[in-house]
Design a protein around this motif. Structure first.
Motif, PDB file in Angstrom:
ATOM      1  N   GLU A  37       0.549   3.301  11.229  1.00  0.00           N
ATOM      2  CA  GLU A  37       0.552   3.658   9.811  1.00  0.00           C
ATOM      3  C   GLU A  37       1.102   2.542   8.920  1.00  0.00           C
ATOM      4  OE1 GLU A  37       1.837   7.452   7.113  1.00  0.00           O
ATOM      5  OE2 GLU A  37       3.050   7.006   8.875  1.00  0.00           O
ATOM      6  N   ARG A  38       2.233   1.985   9.278  1.00  0.00           N
ATOM      7  CA  ARG A  38       2.841   0.944   8.446  1.00  0.00           C
ATOM      8  C   ARG A  38       1.968  -0.315   8.418  1.00  0.00           C
ATOM      9  NH1 ARG A  38       6.775   0.913   5.739  1.00  0.00           N
ATOM     10  NH2 ARG A  38       8.436  -0.498   5.254  1.00  0.00           N
ATOM     11  N   LEU A  39       1.411  -0.669   9.543  1.00  0.00           N
ATOM     12  CA  LEU A  39       0.546  -1.840   9.633  1.00  0.00           C
ATOM     13  C   LEU A  39      -0.675  -1.687   8.726  1.00  0.00           C
ATOM     14  CD1 LEU A  39       0.042  -4.545  11.168  1.00  0.00           C
ATOM     15  CD2 LEU A  39      -1.261  -3.182  12.801  1.00  0.00           C
ATOM     16  N   ILE A  40      -1.325  -0.532   8.786  1.00  0.00           N
ATOM     17  CA  ILE A  40      -2.505  -0.274   7.958  1.00  0.00           C
ATOM     18  C   ILE A  40      -2.118  -0.231   6.483  1.00  0.00           C
ATOM     19  CG2 ILE A  40      -4.292   1.432   7.385  1.00  0.00           C
ATOM     20  CD1 ILE A  40      -4.866  -0.174   9.952  1.00  0.00           C
ATOM     21  N   TYR A  41      -1.021   0.465   6.187  1.00  0.00           N
ATOM     22  CA  TYR A  41      -0.570   0.545   4.791  1.00  0.00           C
ATOM     23  C   TYR A  41      -0.317  -0.849   4.225  1.00  0.00           C
ATOM     24  CZ  TYR A  41       2.421   1.019   0.762  1.00  0.00           C
ATOM     25  OH  TYR A  41       2.959   0.880  -0.498  1.00  0.00           O
ATOM     26  N   THR A  42       0.379  -1.695   4.958  1.00  0.00           N
ATOM     27  CA  THR A  42       0.696  -3.046   4.487  1.00  0.00           C
ATOM     28  C   THR A  42      -0.576  -3.846   4.245  1.00  0.00           C
ATOM     29  OG1 THR A  42       2.803  -3.006   5.665  1.00  0.00           O
ATOM     30  CG2 THR A  42       1.951  -5.167   5.035  1.00  0.00           C
ATOM     31  N   TYR A  43      -1.511  -3.736   5.162  1.00  0.00           N
ATOM     32  CA  TYR A  43      -2.789  -4.431   5.022  1.00  0.00           C
ATOM     33  C   TYR A  43      -3.529  -3.961   3.764  1.00  0.00           C
ATOM     34  CZ  TYR A  43      -7.573  -5.875   6.136  1.00  0.00           C
ATOM     35  OH  TYR A  43      -8.839  -6.418   6.084  1.00  0.00           O
ATOM     36  N   VAL A  44      -3.615  -2.649   3.586  1.00  0.00           N
ATOM     37  CA  VAL A  44      -4.331  -2.096   2.433  1.00  0.00           C
ATOM     38  C   VAL A  44      -3.607  -2.445   1.136  1.00  0.00           C
ATOM     39  CG1 VAL A  44      -5.061   0.050   1.313  1.00  0.00           C
ATOM     40  CG2 VAL A  44      -5.422  -0.248   3.764  1.00  0.00           C
ATOM     41  N   TRP A  45      -2.289  -2.345   1.140  1.00  0.00           N
ATOM     42  CA  TRP A  45      -1.521  -2.651  -0.060  1.00  0.00           C
ATOM     43  C   TRP A  45      -1.754  -4.092  -0.509  1.00  0.00           C
ATOM     44  CZ3 TRP A  45       2.825  -5.897  -0.833  1.00  0.00           C
ATOM     45  CH2 TRP A  45       3.394  -5.779  -2.101  1.00  0.00           C
ATOM     46  N   ARG A  46      -1.833  -5.012   0.441  1.00  0.00           N
ATOM     47  CA  ARG A  46      -2.107  -6.413   0.093  1.00  0.00           C
ATOM     48  C   ARG A  46      -3.497  -6.581  -0.508  1.00  0.00           C
ATOM     49  NH1 ARG A  46       0.569  -9.344   5.337  1.00  0.00           N
ATOM     50  NH2 ARG A  46       2.731  -9.064   4.678  1.00  0.00           N
ATOM     51  N   LEU A  47      -4.423  -5.733  -0.109  1.00  0.00           N
ATOM     52  CA  LEU A  47      -5.781  -5.808  -0.665  1.00  0.00           C
ATOM     53  C   LEU A  47      -5.865  -5.251  -2.080  1.00  0.00           C
ATOM     54  CD1 LEU A  47      -7.969  -4.680   2.378  1.00  0.00           C
ATOM     55  CD2 LEU A  47      -7.752  -6.991   1.443  1.00  0.00           C
ATOM     56  N   VAL A  48      -5.167  -4.134  -2.335  1.00  0.00           N
ATOM     57  CA  VAL A  48      -5.325  -3.451  -3.622  1.00  0.00           C
ATOM     58  C   VAL A  48      -4.163  -3.667  -4.581  1.00  0.00           C
ATOM     59  CG1 VAL A  48      -6.837  -1.695  -2.622  1.00  0.00           C
ATOM     60  CG2 VAL A  48      -4.375  -1.240  -2.796  1.00  0.00           C
ATOM     61  N   ASP A  49      -3.012  -4.118  -4.080  1.00  0.00           N
ATOM     62  CA  ASP A  49      -1.827  -4.379  -4.900  1.00  0.00           C
ATOM     63  C   ASP A  49      -1.433  -3.171  -5.762  1.00  0.00           C
ATOM     64  OD1 ASP A  49       0.327  -5.934  -5.700  1.00  0.00           O
ATOM     65  OD2 ASP A  49      -0.756  -6.771  -7.414  1.00  0.00           O
ATOM     66  N   ASP A  50      -1.533  -1.989  -5.174  1.00  0.00           N
ATOM     67  CA  ASP A  50      -1.168  -0.751  -5.870  1.00  0.00           C
ATOM     68  C   ASP A  50      -0.622   0.216  -4.822  1.00  0.00           C
ATOM     69  OD1 ASP A  50      -1.546   2.062  -6.730  1.00  0.00           O
ATOM     70  OD2 ASP A  50      -2.513   1.177  -8.501  1.00  0.00           O
ATOM     71  N   ARG A  51       0.653   0.545  -4.927  1.00  0.00           N
ATOM     72  CA  ARG A  51       1.323   1.357  -3.912  1.00  0.00           C
ATOM     73  C   ARG A  51       0.666   2.720  -3.722  1.00  0.00           C
ATOM     74  NH1 ARG A  51       5.050   5.248  -3.891  1.00  0.00           N
ATOM     75  NH2 ARG A  51       5.423   5.101  -6.110  1.00  0.00           N
ATOM     76  N   LEU A  52       0.423   3.434  -4.821  1.00  0.00           N
ATOM     77  CA  LEU A  52      -0.153   4.775  -4.701  1.00  0.00           C
ATOM     78  C   LEU A  52      -1.575   4.737  -4.144  1.00  0.00           C
ATOM     79  CD1 LEU A  52       1.187   6.477  -7.943  1.00  0.00           C
ATOM     80  CD2 LEU A  52       1.979   6.794  -5.592  1.00  0.00           C
ATOM     81  N   LEU A  53      -2.361   3.786  -4.601  1.00  0.00           N
ATOM     82  CA  LEU A  53      -3.720   3.657  -4.079  1.00  0.00           C
ATOM     83  C   LEU A  53      -3.687   3.286  -2.598  1.00  0.00           C
ATOM     84  CD1 LEU A  53      -6.759   3.664  -4.485  1.00  0.00           C
ATOM     85  CD2 LEU A  53      -6.576   1.298  -5.342  1.00  0.00           C
ATOM     86  N   ALA A  54      -2.767   2.413  -2.230  1.00  0.00           N
ATOM     87  CA  ALA A  54      -2.636   2.027  -0.817  1.00  0.00           C
ATOM     88  C   ALA A  54      -2.253   3.236   0.036  1.00  0.00           C
ATOM     89  CB  ALA A  54      -1.606   0.909  -0.666  1.00  0.00           C
ATOM     90  N   GLU A  55      -1.385   4.094  -0.471  1.00  0.00           N
ATOM     91  CA  GLU A  55      -1.016   5.309   0.276  1.00  0.00           C
ATOM     92  C   GLU A  55      -2.224   6.209   0.462  1.00  0.00           C
ATOM     93  OE1 GLU A  55       2.222   7.065  -1.891  1.00  0.00           O
ATOM     94  OE2 GLU A  55       3.622   5.485  -1.294  1.00  0.00           O
ATOM     95  N   ASP A  56      -2.994   6.404  -0.611  1.00  0.00           N
ATOM     96  CA  ASP A  56      -4.196   7.242  -0.525  1.00  0.00           C
ATOM     97  C   ASP A  56      -5.222   6.653   0.444  1.00  0.00           C
ATOM     98  OD1 ASP A  56      -3.193   9.062  -2.338  1.00  0.00           O
ATOM     99  OD2 ASP A  56      -4.363   8.311  -4.039  1.00  0.00           O
ATOM    100  N   LEU A  57      -5.438   5.359   0.351  1.00  0.00           N
ATOM    101  CA  LEU A  57      -6.421   4.714   1.218  1.00  0.00           C
ATOM    102  C   LEU A  57      -5.973   4.719   2.679  1.00  0.00           C
ATOM    103  CD1 LEU A  57      -7.477   1.735  -1.062  1.00  0.00           C
ATOM    104  CD2 LEU A  57      -8.838   3.762  -0.478  1.00  0.00           C
ATOM    105  N   THR A  58      -4.680   4.570   2.914  1.00  0.00           N
ATOM    106  CA  THR A  58      -4.160   4.635   4.277  1.00  0.00           C
ATOM    107  C   THR A  58      -4.405   6.016   4.865  1.00  0.00           C
ATOM    108  OG1 THR A  58      -2.499   2.944   3.816  1.00  0.00           O
ATOM    109  CG2 THR A  58      -2.083   4.403   5.697  1.00  0.00           C
ATOM    110  N   GLN A  59      -4.147   7.046   4.069  1.00  0.00           N
ATOM    111  CA  GLN A  59      -4.401   8.412   4.526  1.00  0.00           C
ATOM    112  C   GLN A  59      -5.892   8.579   4.835  1.00  0.00           C
ATOM    113  OE1 GLN A  59      -3.320  11.462   1.704  1.00  0.00           O
ATOM    114  NE2 GLN A  59      -3.129  12.976   3.311  1.00  0.00           N
ATOM    115  N   ASP A  60      -6.741   8.012   4.000  1.00  0.00           N
ATOM    116  CA  ASP A  60      -8.183   8.100   4.219  1.00  0.00           C
ATOM    117  C   ASP A  60      -8.595   7.384   5.507  1.00  0.00           C
ATOM    118  OD1 ASP A  60     -10.833   8.911   3.282  1.00  0.00           O
ATOM    119  OD2 ASP A  60     -11.174   6.766   2.963  1.00  0.00           O
ATOM    120  N   VAL A  61      -7.993   6.237   5.772  1.00  0.00           N
ATOM    121  CA  VAL A  61      -8.289   5.502   7.002  1.00  0.00           C
ATOM    122  C   VAL A  61      -8.005   6.382   8.216  1.00  0.00           C
ATOM    123  CG1 VAL A  61      -7.506   3.622   8.504  1.00  0.00           C
ATOM    124  CG2 VAL A  61      -8.013   3.169   6.098  1.00  0.00           C
ATOM    125  N   PHE A  62      -6.843   7.044   8.222  1.00  0.00           N
ATOM    126  CA  PHE A  62      -6.492   7.845   9.388  1.00  0.00           C
ATOM    127  C   PHE A  62      -7.298   9.133   9.481  1.00  0.00           C
ATOM    128  CE2 PHE A  62      -2.961   4.896   9.409  1.00  0.00           C
ATOM    129  CZ  PHE A  62      -2.984   4.545  10.746  1.00  0.00           C
TER     130      PHE A  62
END
Length: 85
Positions: A37-62
């Motif tokens: 989870e943390r690895l995916i979140y960090t990767y996504v956050w670096r792509l979108v530079d938005d914490r809330l969007l990164a959380e949503d996208l991480t949840q979607d990935v899983f």
């Protein structure tokens, strides 16, 4: 001689846990999700530079991983498959 994998190689899930998760075992999938989870979140956050969007996208990935895991054939490393999602 040592491990031939490069230092940067990502650890793969325990094969038994992965097998159980592929068969629909929610607890086994939770173990995998927790591990990455943390690895995916960090990767996504670096792509979108938005914490809330990164959380949503991480949840979607899983969610997608959970739904698609029965079709994971192991032709690639699990982490490669997960990052493709």
């Amino acid at each position: 001689m040592g491990d031939p994998r490069p230092e940067s190689a990502l650890a793969q899930p325990d094969p038994e846990v992965l097998r159980r998760a592929r068969k629909g075992d929610e607890r086994a999938f939770a173990v995998i999700a927790h591990a990455y989870e943390r690895l995916i979140y960090t990767y996504v956050w670096r792509l979108v530079d938005d914490r809330l969007l990164a959380e949503d996208l991480t949840q979607d990935v899983f969610l997608r991983a959970y739904r698609g895991l029965p079709g994971f054939e192991g032709d690639s490393a699990f982490t490669t498959w997960l990052f493709q999602i």
